[in-house]
Write a protein that holds these residues in place. Sequence first.
Motif, PDB file in Angstrom:
ATOM      1  N   ASN A  23     -29.216  -2.677  31.489  1.00 53.25           N
ATOM      2  CA  ASN A  23     -29.592  -3.151  32.662  1.00 53.25           C
ATOM      3  C   ASN A  23     -30.890  -4.151  32.295  1.00 53.25           C
ATOM      4  O   ASN A  23     -30.648  -5.454  33.092  1.00 53.25           O
ATOM      5  N   GLY A  26     -29.291  -7.511  31.307  1.00 56.14           N
ATOM      6  CA  GLY A  26     -28.202  -8.086  32.308  1.00 56.14           C
ATOM      7  C   GLY A  26     -26.913  -8.185  31.679  1.00 56.14           C
ATOM      8  O   GLY A  26     -26.126  -9.278  31.833  1.00 56.14           O
ATOM      9  N   ARG A  31     -23.319  -5.928  35.527  1.00 56.95           N
ATOM     10  CA  ARG A  31     -23.095  -6.909  36.496  1.00 56.95           C
ATOM     11  C   ARG A  31     -21.773  -6.638  37.031  1.00 56.95           C
ATOM     12  O   ARG A  31     -21.773  -6.556  38.623  1.00 56.95           O
ATOM     13  N   ASP A  35     -21.240  -5.491  41.244  1.00 53.28           N
ATOM     14  CA  ASP A  35     -20.874  -6.336  42.130  1.00 53.28           C
ATOM     15  C   ASP A  35     -19.554  -5.233  42.993  1.00 53.28           C
ATOM     16  O   ASP A  35     -19.478  -5.484  44.104  1.00 53.28           O
ATOM     17  N   SER A  40     -27.031  -5.444  44.881  1.00 52.76           N
ATOM     18  CA  SER A  40     -27.306  -6.960  44.333  1.00 52.76           C
ATOM     19  C   SER A  40     -27.977  -6.761  42.943  1.00 52.76           C
ATOM     20  O   SER A  40     -28.376  -5.894  42.312  1.00 52.76           O
ATOM     21  N   PRO A  41     -27.533  -7.763  41.900  1.00 47.74           N
ATOM     22  CA  PRO A  41     -28.011  -7.649  40.606  1.00 47.74           C
ATOM     23  C   PRO A  41     -29.553  -7.794  40.411  1.00 47.74           C
ATOM     24  O   PRO A  41     -29.870  -7.297  39.507  1.00 47.74           O
ATOM     25  N   ARG A  42     -30.149  -8.096  41.500  1.00 44.64           N
ATOM     26  CA  ARG A  42     -31.444  -7.905  41.254  1.00 44.64           C
ATOM     27  C   ARG A  42     -32.324  -6.472  41.229  1.00 44.64           C
ATOM     28  O   ARG A  42     -33.200  -6.190  40.604  1.00 44.64           O
ATOM     29  N   TRP A  43     -31.228  -5.542  41.422  1.00 44.64           N
ATOM     30  CA  TRP A  43     -31.735  -4.159  41.648  1.00 44.64           C
ATOM     31  C   TRP A  43     -31.598  -3.672  40.014  1.00 44.64           C
ATOM     32  O   TRP A  43     -31.873  -2.543  39.932  1.00 44.64           O
ATOM     33  N   MET A  44     -30.844  -4.355  39.205  1.00 41.62           N
ATOM     34  CA  MET A  44     -30.806  -3.872  37.873  1.00 41.62           C
ATOM     35  C   MET A  44     -31.877  -3.661  37.100  1.00 41.62           C
ATOM     36  O   MET A  44     -32.050  -2.591  36.265  1.00 41.62           O
ATOM     37  N   ILE A  45     -32.991  -4.244  37.122  1.00 41.41           N
ATOM     38  CA  ILE A  45     -34.155  -4.147  36.528  1.00 41.41           C
ATOM     39  C   ILE A  45     -34.905  -2.797  37.088  1.00 41.41           C
ATOM     40  O   ILE A  45     -35.207  -1.999  36.209  1.00 41.41           O
TER      41      ILE A  45
END
Length: 118
Positions: A23, A26, A31, A35, A40-45
């Motif tokens: 995560n 990235g 990712r 999807d 949203s990819p910004r939630w990965m952190i």
Amino acid sequence: MHIAYVVVTIVVALANGYAAVLNFAGAESVRVVADEVRVSPRWMIPFGILLACGAVGLLAGFAVPVLGMAAAIGLVVYFICAVSAHIRVRDPKVAGAVSFLVMAVGALVVGLGYHNHW
């Protein structure tokens, strides 16, 4: 029971630590899954932080058992939500989330058994 507790806890902590690193980095695989489940990819952190805290908490449970139990419960809740996200979008590739859920439940069960919280 001691060996099962130690082995399961370490394996689950390593798996979740690895997932956290993916995560944070990235990774493409993360990712793609984000999807597919429309996250949203910004939630990965933030998700990586939760996974890392769960992994560290499981290991801290060797010294402070209540932290290990709290981490295991947190991971179970996290992966129930992950499985729910896959089900919500009818994603047929839910097996990864289910396997992590099973590992988290396993860590919780052996922790409860080892610390005699039945």
